[in-house]
Design a protein around this motif. Structure first.
Motif, short mmCIF file in Angstrom:
data_model
loop_
_atom_site.label_atom_id
_atom_site.label_comp_id
_atom_site.label_asym_id
_atom_site.label_seq_id
_atom_site.Cartn_x
_atom_site.Cartn_y
_atom_site.Cartn_z
N GLU A 48 0.87 -1.17 0.00
CA GLU A 48 0.00 0.00 0.00
C GLU A 48 0.91 1.22 0.00
O GLU A 48 1.66 1.44 0.95
N ALA A 49 0.84 1.97 -1.09
CA ALA A 49 1.91 2.94 -1.31
C ALA A 49 1.50 4.38 -1.06
O ALA A 49 2.31 5.28 -1.22
N GLY A 50 0.26 4.61 -0.67
CA GLY A 50 -0.09 5.98 -0.36
C GLY A 50 -1.54 6.29 -0.64
O GLY A 50 -2.30 5.45 -1.11
N ASN A 51 -1.86 7.53 -0.31
CA ASN A 51 -3.23 8.01 -0.43
C ASN A 51 -3.26 9.12 -1.48
O ASN A 51 -3.06 10.29 -1.16
N PRO A 52 -3.48 8.78 -2.74
CA PRO A 52 -3.35 9.77 -3.81
C PRO A 52 -4.34 10.92 -3.70
O PRO A 52 -4.09 12.01 -4.21
N GLY A 53 -5.46 10.68 -2.98
CA GLY A 53 -6.46 11.74 -2.86
C GLY A 53 -6.07 12.81 -1.86
O GLY A 53 -6.51 13.96 -1.95
N SER A 54 -5.21 12.46 -0.90
CA SER A 54 -4.93 13.45 0.14
C SER A 54 -3.51 13.97 0.06
O SER A 54 -3.12 14.84 0.80
N ASN A 55 -2.71 13.41 -0.85
CA ASN A 55 -1.30 13.74 -0.83
C ASN A 55 -0.73 13.76 -2.24
O ASN A 55 -0.71 12.74 -2.93
N PHE A 77 4.12 9.50 -6.78
CA PHE A 77 4.69 8.15 -6.66
C PHE A 77 4.00 7.19 -7.63
O PHE A 77 4.64 6.45 -8.35
N PHE A 78 2.66 7.20 -7.62
CA PHE A 78 1.94 6.25 -8.46
C PHE A 78 2.22 6.50 -9.95
O PHE A 78 2.29 5.57 -10.73
N LYS A 79 2.39 7.76 -10.31
CA LYS A 79 2.74 8.08 -11.71
C LYS A 79 4.08 7.46 -12.07
O LYS A 79 4.23 6.83 -13.10
N GLU A 80 5.07 7.67 -11.18
CA GLU A 80 6.40 7.11 -11.46
C GLU A 80 6.38 5.59 -11.43
O GLU A 80 7.09 4.94 -12.20
N ALA A 81 5.59 5.05 -10.53
CA ALA A 81 5.58 3.59 -10.35
C ALA A 81 5.06 2.87 -11.59
O ALA A 81 5.37 1.70 -11.81
N LYS A 82 4.29 3.59 -12.41
CA LYS A 82 3.77 2.95 -13.63
C LYS A 82 4.89 2.48 -14.54
O LYS A 82 4.74 1.56 -15.33
N ASN A 83 6.06 3.14 -14.44
CA ASN A 83 7.20 2.76 -15.30
C ASN A 83 8.12 1.75 -14.64
O ASN A 83 9.18 1.44 -15.18
N ILE A 84 7.76 1.29 -13.45
CA ILE A 84 8.64 0.35 -12.76
C ILE A 84 8.05 -1.04 -12.82
O ILE A 84 6.84 -1.22 -12.63
#
Ligand SMILES: [Zn+2]
Length: 522
Positions: free
Chosen positions: A42-49, A55-62
């Motif tokens: 669980e890598a974070g709360n995109p709605g509040s942070n 992170f999730f944008k970058e993680a798409k390339n990993i």
């Protein structure tokens, strides 16, 4: 029997006092967890942070080999439709196959904290799950304050779960959000839950009574499919359930499968890596992974362990990749060192004559306060040097730093002068910087980059300082500096230790530059 492991170091763990993860820290931790074979991160709360969304944008390339990333958020707000809810839409924007949403299952919280009706709360749970399912997400539903809610109003708490199940939640996780539940109560409640819902159930425990590990292990034995926690127990207040201990307990004592076969031996190195990235000292007495977990001091105990390790150890330390210790100093285990060397020179085995040289060098450095878990590039240089593959690129003959002040008036707060030999040439250069380390870094680069222009691409991306021995006054204690450098493509970490923080930093800096030049030339 498989137990799913769900790690929330990057989300719930980030709530711990003293933790502040950068996006690159988060990526490194997610990769370490993936390497170990953790099922869900669980890598974070995109709605509040915003940082989490990044992170999730970058993680798409990993590429992750095992781990599924999970985005976290809450059920929709009161009295709006899910499609209007910014938080739910941010969850979708994260682009993960799995999402975890929390909702209220305690009527007390519904009526007194979010101030809505019991009916509307159930609709919020239902609508939000349906919306996410309609957008092809796998949904974990975290029933927040479940155990407290159950104790004050059982029927409503159960109804909230049944609502989530009907709406299509893939798994329901019972959260002991305040960490006050006892293991025996939890078992009774869990049995009741499992007779009322068919969907798989998970456990999310906090450690306020010091029982989060017990609760999680017992929940798994009682039939929970998923255990949530943070890898080293980091979390708000007294922390979350410590997954490193839970995994070892379930696999080694109870025969469950939590990690891919054989990976449990990576447990300790993963713990050290995550502690290092989090800029925490790994708890020396943590079960299984702490540096003292298999340390023997009393003479009789040592004697017993020599005769038969079972006399004073509940498992063999190699099972979790840890080491037995008889001394106070930290000493690298031979097998760990061979495994690390094999990443660089795959053919080296335990009979290789270079090995003793490397281990002796590492023991000596570790005794002086070095640690290589978070500094692979420094370790690699030691190995190349032992194999005589490393030829020096430059030699620092002398350096001086001068502080400047008052700080506010000057653009820079320090200057450095450095004298370096490169082949036949002797260079003397000076530069300014924000602090003596920055000034030294600039002066050193200025001196040698005309010989090695490739260094112009390198910059420092992180700098961590740790004071090692608490017995002395902090200003005289040994300092360990770990710096991370990058050339935009690769990132590497190096370490330096000294009583003098500037010298410790300078050693780490020199390793960083030597590493880059070595890689460039080999
Ligand atoms: Zn929590």
């Amino acid at each position: 029997m498989k137990i799913e492991i769900f790690d929330s170091t990057l989300r719930d763990g980030a709530q711990a006092e003293g933790i502040s993860f950068s996006v690159s820290d988060k990526i490194k931790i997610a990769k370490a967890l993936d390497n170990l074979g953790i099922d869900y991160v669980e890598a974070g709360n995109p709605g509040s942070n915003k940082k989490d969304l990044e992170f999730f944008k970058e993680a798409k390339n990993i590429k992750f080999n095992h781990t599924k990333l999970v985005a976290f958020g809450s059920t929709r707000r009161c009295n709006i439709s899910p499609s209007e809810d910014a938080n739910l839409n941010a969850l979708l924007e994260a682009g993960t196959e799995y999402v975890c949403i929390f909702g209220k299952s305690s009527l007390f919280h519904v009526e007194n904290i979010i101030n809505t009706t019991k009916e509307e709360n159930l609709e919020m749970i239902s609508d939000s799950i349906v919306y996410l399912k309609n957008n092809n997400r796998k949904v974990f539903f975290d029933a927040e304050h479940f155990f407290d809610g159950y104790k004050s109003n059982r029927d409503y708490a159960i109804l909230s779960l049944v609502t989530a199940e009907k709406a299509g939640a893939d798994e329901i996780i019972l959260c002991d959000t305040n960490g006050g539940t006892f293991p025996d109560e939890m078992i009774d409640i869990l049995k009741d839950v499992m007779s009322n819902v068919k969907v798989p159930v998970g456990i999310h425990a906090h450690n306020d009574c010091g029982m989060a590990i017990s609760i999680s292990v017992l929940a798994a034995i009682a039939g929970c499919k998923q255990v949530q926690g943070t890898f080293l127990g980091y979390g708000e207040r007294c922390g979350n359930a410590n997954l490193s201990a839970i995994i070892a307990n379930l696999e080694l004592k109870k025969g469950f499968e939590c990690l891919p076969k054989g990976n449990i031996s990576l447990l300790t190195s993963t713990a050290r890596e995550i502690a290092e990235i989090s800029n925490f000292k790994l708890g020396y007495n943590l079960p299984y992974v702490g540096s003292s977990a298999f340390a023997h001091k009393a003479g009789m105990h040592i004697d017993g362990v020599y005769k038969n390790s079972k006399s004073f150890e509940h498992i063999s330390p190699d099972e979790v990749g840890n080491e037995r210790k008889f001394l106070i100093s930290e000493v690298a285990g031979k097998s760990t060192v061979i495994a690390k060397i094999n990443k660089i020179y795959p053919d080296v085995n335990k009979n290789d004559p270079h090995l003793t040289k490397i281990i002796d060098r590492i023991k000596e450095l570790e005794y002086g306060g070095y640690q290589f878990e978070g500094a692979d590039a420094s370790f690699e240089l030691i190995v190349h040097k032992a194999f005589d593959k490393f030829k020096p690129f430059f030699e620092v003959l002398d350096f001086k730093t001068i502080g400047q002040g008052p700080l506010e008036k000057e653009k820079y707060s320090a200057s450095a002068i450095i004298k370096v030999r490169v082949g036949e040439n002797i260079e003397v250069t000076a530069d300014n910087g924000d602090g003596p380390v920055d000034a030294l870094n600039k002066a050193l680069r200025k001196a040698i980059s005309k010989f090695y222009p490739v260094l112009n691409e390198v910059y420092l991306s992180d700098y961590k300082v740790r004071i090692l021995d608490g017995k002395e006054s902090a200003t005289r204690a040994t300092t360990r500096v770990i710096i991370e450098s990058t050339d935009g493509e690769n990132t590497w970490s190096t370490v330096g230790v000294s009583k003098d923080i500037i010298e410790a930093s300078f050693k780490a800096l020199i390793d960083s530059i030597e590493y880059k030049l070595f890689k460039e030339n080999n």
